[in-house]
Write a protein that holds these residues in place. Structure first.
Motif, PDB file in Angstrom:
ATOM      1  N   GLY A 100       0.804  -1.217   0.000  1.00 61.13           N
ATOM      2  CA  GLY A 100       0.000   0.000   0.000  1.00 61.13           C
ATOM      3  C   GLY A 100       0.832   1.260   0.000  1.00 61.13           C
ATOM      4  O   GLY A 100       0.516   2.232   0.702  1.00 61.13           O
ATOM      5  N   ILE A 101       1.926   1.272  -0.783  1.00 60.62           N
ATOM      6  CA  ILE A 101       2.748   2.476  -0.916  1.00 60.62           C
ATOM      7  C   ILE A 101       2.855   2.821  -2.394  1.00 60.62           C
ATOM      8  O   ILE A 101       2.816   1.935  -3.264  1.00 60.62           O
ATOM      9  N   PRO A 102       2.986   4.103  -2.757  1.00 62.69           N
ATOM     10  CA  PRO A 102       3.103   4.498  -4.173  1.00 62.69           C
ATOM     11  C   PRO A 102       4.382   3.946  -4.800  1.00 62.69           C
ATOM     12  O   PRO A 102       5.469   4.090  -4.229  1.00 62.69           O
ATOM     13  N   VAL A 103       4.249   3.337  -5.948  1.00 60.88           N
ATOM     14  CA  VAL A 103       5.409   2.735  -6.596  1.00 60.88           C
ATOM     15  C   VAL A 103       6.431   3.789  -7.001  1.00 60.88           C
ATOM     16  O   VAL A 103       7.656   3.548  -6.959  1.00 60.88           O
ATOM     17  N   ASP A 104       5.956   4.996  -7.387  1.00 66.47           N
ATOM     18  CA  ASP A 104       6.888   6.058  -7.788  1.00 66.47           C
ATOM     19  C   ASP A 104       7.747   6.498  -6.597  1.00 66.47           C
ATOM     20  O   ASP A 104       8.958   6.742  -6.741  1.00 66.47           O
ATOM     21  N   ASP A 105       7.124   6.581  -5.407  1.00 73.54           N
ATOM     22  CA  ASP A 105       7.873   6.984  -4.207  1.00 73.54           C
ATOM     23  C   ASP A 105       8.900   5.918  -3.835  1.00 73.54           C
ATOM     24  O   ASP A 105      10.035   6.237  -3.447  1.00 73.54           O
ATOM     25  N   CYS A 106       8.502   4.664  -3.941  1.00 76.68           N
ATOM     26  CA  CYS A 106       9.420   3.574  -3.615  1.00 76.68           C
ATOM     27  C   CYS A 106      10.606   3.548  -4.577  1.00 76.68           C
ATOM     28  O   CYS A 106      11.754   3.374  -4.158  1.00 76.68           O
ATOM     29  N   THR A 107      10.321   3.754  -5.859  1.00 72.48           N
ATOM     30  CA  THR A 107      11.393   3.773  -6.859  1.00 72.48           C
ATOM     31  C   THR A 107      12.358   4.926  -6.594  1.00 72.48           C
ATOM     32  O   THR A 107      13.584   4.774  -6.682  1.00 72.48           O
ATOM     33  N   THR A 112      17.547   7.169  -5.404  1.00 75.33           N
ATOM     34  CA  THR A 112      18.108   8.490  -5.109  1.00 75.33           C
ATOM     35  C   THR A 112      18.132   8.742  -3.605  1.00 75.33           C
ATOM     36  O   THR A 112      17.475   8.058  -2.829  1.00 75.33           O
ATOM     37  N   THR A 113      18.892   9.781  -3.223  1.00 74.98           N
ATOM     38  CA  THR A 113      18.891  10.284  -1.848  1.00 74.98           C
ATOM     39  C   THR A 113      18.641  11.786  -1.891  1.00 74.98           C
ATOM     40  O   THR A 113      19.318  12.521  -2.630  1.00 74.98           O
ATOM     41  N   THR A 114      17.664  12.241  -1.121  1.00 78.25           N
ATOM     42  CA  THR A 114      17.318  13.655  -1.075  1.00 78.25           C
ATOM     43  C   THR A 114      17.831  14.245   0.229  1.00 78.25           C
ATOM     44  O   THR A 114      17.566  13.712   1.307  1.00 78.25           O
ATOM     45  N   SER A 115      18.569  15.331   0.147  1.00 71.58           N
ATOM     46  CA  SER A 115      19.123  15.968   1.341  1.00 71.58           C
ATOM     47  C   SER A 115      18.981  17.478   1.232  1.00 71.58           C
ATOM     48  O   SER A 115      18.751  18.026   0.136  1.00 71.58           O
ATOM     49  N   LEU A 116      19.106  18.151   2.356  1.00 70.08           N
ATOM     50  CA  LEU A 116      18.998  19.597   2.416  1.00 70.08           C
ATOM     51  C   LEU A 116      20.381  20.180   2.659  1.00 70.08           C
ATOM     52  O   LEU A 116      21.016  19.916   3.680  1.00 70.08           O
ATOM     53  N   MET A 117      20.876  20.980   1.707  1.00 66.02           N
ATOM     54  CA  MET A 117      22.203  21.570   1.808  1.00 66.02           C
ATOM     55  C   MET A 117      22.095  23.079   1.588  1.00 66.02           C
ATOM     56  O   MET A 117      21.648  23.522   0.525  1.00 66.02           O
ATOM     57  N   ARG A 118      22.482  23.844   2.625  1.00 67.00           N
ATOM     58  CA  ARG A 118      22.475  25.303   2.559  1.00 67.00           C
ATOM     59  C   ARG A 118      21.102  25.839   2.170  1.00 67.00           C
ATOM     60  O   ARG A 118      20.960  26.757   1.352  1.00 67.00           O
ATOM     61  N   GLY A 119      20.074  25.191   2.721  1.00 64.24           N
ATOM     62  CA  GLY A 119      18.710  25.659   2.472  1.00 64.24           C
ATOM     63  C   GLY A 119      18.117  25.176   1.170  1.00 64.24           C
ATOM     64  O   GLY A 119      16.969  25.511   0.847  1.00 64.24           O
ATOM     65  N   GLU A 120      18.873  24.420   0.385  1.00 69.15           N
ATOM     66  CA  GLU A 120      18.368  23.934  -0.897  1.00 69.15           C
ATOM     67  C   GLU A 120      18.247  22.410  -0.872  1.00 69.15           C
ATOM     68  O   GLU A 120      19.060  21.723  -0.265  1.00 69.15           O
ATOM     69  N   MET A 124      20.523  13.309  -5.150  1.00 73.49           N
ATOM     70  CA  MET A 124      21.710  12.627  -5.680  1.00 73.49           C
ATOM     71  C   MET A 124      21.323  11.224  -6.124  1.00 73.49           C
ATOM     72  O   MET A 124      20.665  10.487  -5.384  1.00 73.49           O
ATOM     73  N   ASN A 125      21.719  10.886  -7.346  1.00 74.04           N
ATOM     74  CA  ASN A 125      21.433   9.547  -7.870  1.00 74.04           C
ATOM     75  C   ASN A 125      22.339   8.510  -7.223  1.00 74.04           C
ATOM     76  O   ASN A 125      23.525   8.772  -6.974  1.00 74.04           O
ATOM     77  N   HIS A 126      21.785   7.357  -6.951  1.00 68.40           N
ATOM     78  CA  HIS A 126      22.571   6.264  -6.371  1.00 68.40           C
ATOM     79  C   HIS A 126      23.392   5.553  -7.426  1.00 68.40           C
ATOM     80  O   HIS A 126      22.966   5.422  -8.580  1.00 68.40           O
ATOM     81  N   ASN A 302      26.836  -5.712   7.901  1.00 68.59           N
ATOM     82  CA  ASN A 302      26.957  -5.224   9.273  1.00 68.59           C
ATOM     83  C   ASN A 302      26.303  -3.855   9.469  1.00 68.59           C
ATOM     84  O   ASN A 302      26.049  -3.447  10.592  1.00 68.59           O
ATOM     85  N   ARG A 303      26.039  -3.158   8.384  1.00 67.32           N
ATOM     86  CA  ARG A 303      25.454  -1.829   8.484  1.00 67.32           C
ATOM     87  C   ARG A 303      23.926  -1.899   8.624  1.00 67.32           C
ATOM     88  O   ARG A 303      23.287  -2.805   8.138  1.00 67.32           O
ATOM     89  N   ASP A 304      23.391  -0.900   9.301  1.00 63.50           N
ATOM     90  CA  ASP A 304      21.943  -0.700   9.346  1.00 63.50           C
ATOM     91  C   ASP A 304      21.633   0.318   8.259  1.00 63.50           C
ATOM     92  O   ASP A 304      21.665   1.530   8.482  1.00 63.50           O
ATOM     93  N   THR A 305      21.330  -0.156   7.036  1.00 62.63           N
ATOM     94  CA  THR A 305      21.375   0.720   5.870  1.00 62.63           C
ATOM     95  C   THR A 305      20.029   1.260   5.416  1.00 62.63           C
ATOM     96  O   THR A 305      19.948   1.908   4.388  1.00 62.63           O
ATOM     97  N   LEU A 306      18.936   0.993   6.137  1.00 63.41           N
ATOM     98  CA  LEU A 306      17.645   1.480   5.671  1.00 63.41           C
ATOM     99  C   LEU A 306      17.528   2.985   5.918  1.00 63.41           C
ATOM    100  O   LEU A 306      17.665   3.460   7.038  1.00 63.41           O
ATOM    101  N   LYS A 307      17.254   3.729   4.864  1.00 63.79           N
ATOM    102  CA  LYS A 307      17.156   5.185   4.961  1.00 63.79           C
ATOM    103  C   LYS A 307      15.943   5.595   5.786  1.00 63.79           C
ATOM    104  O   LYS A 307      14.916   4.921   5.802  1.00 63.79           O
ATOM    105  N   ASP A 308      16.057   6.750   6.445  1.00 59.92           N
ATOM    106  CA  ASP A 308      14.925   7.287   7.205  1.00 59.92           C
ATOM    107  C   ASP A 308      13.743   7.586   6.293  1.00 59.92           C
ATOM    108  O   ASP A 308      12.584   7.411   6.683  1.00 59.92           O
TER     109      ASP A 308
END
Length: 454
Positions: A100-107, A112-120, A124-126, A302-308
């Motif tokens: 029950g999650i949107p496929v586009d969001d899961c993809t 990718t990883t979305t982050s906030l840098m200097r207010g923007e 970044m593509n994986h 060994n890493r806990d790699t699931l993104k927030d």
């Protein structure tokens, strides 16, 4: 999975990495988990049955269908960017539909990883390896949380309530592992077994020697097995798991870098071995035998790699069962936890509980590996007896004076040997026992010794 029931009230469990477990595909995992849950739907008063009546069965079934599907999704590089393979798009959509999650969001979260840098906001593509890690991490975490939920439900359903003055606990473990290819899972399993063997050594052998010393018996020549140094090699900060954690915390850490560190630091350790021909592996000399571990994939496991962001996405799932499993992300302070660190903590908690009990051991021996009736493989049985410590116990018992009789019982049984000896008249206790041993020429300590009461 290690289970220990406390008075029918609680289950403590340790788990290794689930990387290999979730690799079996959708059908295998779904069949296995449905086999656990489906029979309980109509069992309102047994085990977790009544707890499941309040859960929408369809949501649970859909969750089980989806839990292994992401691992069958192929990820590829197309025009310098990482993409979901065209032939896997339908499979991914199916898994998202189950949860029950949107496929586009899961993809998007996978690639990718979305982050906030200097207010923007920066996207970044994986790389291919990062995308695969994200894909696998989702299945691993959902699988792990499912088992946590199951353990919690069993504890709730079997809770007797109130304080229990005495209780019986059962610890059932798979045992020592040595496969053709050994990885992170085997390190964890063998650490647990090495720890339990250390407890066995301390309880059986050291206490046995303490009893002899309390009697004044000289046991300096008796060598007890001690795997403490091997245990340190695996679990200490400068050992295998400690250095693996250190390498995971480095932004540039690699499997090869870990191998060089663990080899350099532990080269003098007699329980560690790395031959010149071993380019991507090392050997640990466990109590049960030598095991060679491959380094490929150790850091990732060994890493806990699931993104927030993935956790937040799953918590918005329309499948209520899936949405409740993952906790909300929290801001981490200090060192990032690892799978190996968590496993060591659980083993320590388990041993704290075991050390508060009076333990008994049941050693299970397979008569042969063929799984057929009326067969017996002597070599296989002997190897199991050796690796489980049974033969070592026998040797130590033989060397540590296994027959221990009080003076009164010994004299009552053997005084006939000196009945005609005038020196024995009027004597009893230790003095009479000493005369009996002298009469049969067994005063040498390799045959017998006299203690204070035995």
């Amino acid at each position: 999975l290690f289970l220990a029931t406390q008075g029918g009230r609680r289950i403590y469990w340790n788990k290794p990495s689930l990387a290999e477990t979730v690799g079996g595909g959708t059908e295998t995992i779904t069949f296995f988990l449905l086999a656990l849950f489906v029979p309980m739907r109509n069992a309102s008063n047994t085990l977790v049955g009544y707890s499941l009546l309040n859960i929408e069965v369809r949501e649970l079934s859909n969750f089980l269908e989806g839990i292994g599907t992401p691992n069958t999704v192929a990820v590829m590089i197309d025009t310098d960017t990482t993409q979901v393979a065209a032939h896997s798009a339908e499979t991914l959509a199916q898994a998202c539909g189950f949860w029950g999650i949107p496929v586009d969001d899961c993809t998007r979260e996978m690639l990718t990883t979305t982050s906030l840098m200097r207010g923007e906001t920066v996207v970044m593509n994986h790389k291919l390896a990062q995308a695969v890690d994200c894909r696998d991490a989702l299945s691993k975490h959902m699988y792990e949380k499912l088992f946590s939920w199951l353990v919690q439900k069993i504890n709730q359903s079997t809770d007797a309530g109130g304080d229990t003055a005495s209780w019986i606990g059962v610890l059932d473990i798979f045992g020592f592992e040595d496969f053709e290819i050994n990885s992170f899972e085997q390190i964890c399993i063998n650490l647990a077994n090495e720890t339990l063997q250390n407890h066995y050594n301390n309880y059986i052998f050291k206490r046995d020697m303490e009893e002899c010393r309390a009697e004044g018996v000289n046991v300096d020549d008796i060598k007890c097995p001690d795997n403490s140094e091997c245990l340190k090699l695996v679990a200490d900060a400068t050992g295998v798991l400690g250095l693996l954690d250190e390498e995971c915390r480095l932004g540039t850490g690699t499997d090869a870098g870990f191998l060089e560190k663990v080899s350099q630091i532990n080269a003098p350790n007699p329980f560690f071995e790395r031959k010149p021909t071993m380019k991507a592996s090392f050997t640990v000399k466990h109590y049960a035998g030598n095991v060679t571990y491959q380094i490929k994939g150790l850091l990732e496991k060994n890493r806990d790699t699931l993104k927030d962001d993935f956790k937040l996405l799953m918590r918005r799932a329309s499948n209520k069962f899936a949405a409740q499993l993952l906790p909300a992300p929290v801001e981490r302070v200090g060192r990032v936890p690892t799978v190996g660190g968590f496993f060591k903590l659980q083993v320590a908690e388990l041993m704290f509980l075991i050390n508060s009990t009076t333990p008994h051991w049941i050693r299970c021996i397979k008569p042969h590996p063929a799984k057929k009736p009326l067969m017996f493989d002597g070599v296989s049985v002997t190897n199991q007896l050796e690796s489980s410590g049974v033969l070592g116990t026998v040797k130590i018992r033989k060397a540590g004076y296994p027959i221990r009789m009080t003076f009164d019982k010994f004299n009552l049984r053997y005084k006939i040997i000196v009945v005609a000896d005038s020196k024995a008249k009027g004597k009893d206790g230790r003095a009479l026992s000493d005369l009996i041993l002298a009469a049969v020429q067994m005063k040498d300590k390799k045959y017998a010794q006299l203690g204070k009461t035995k």
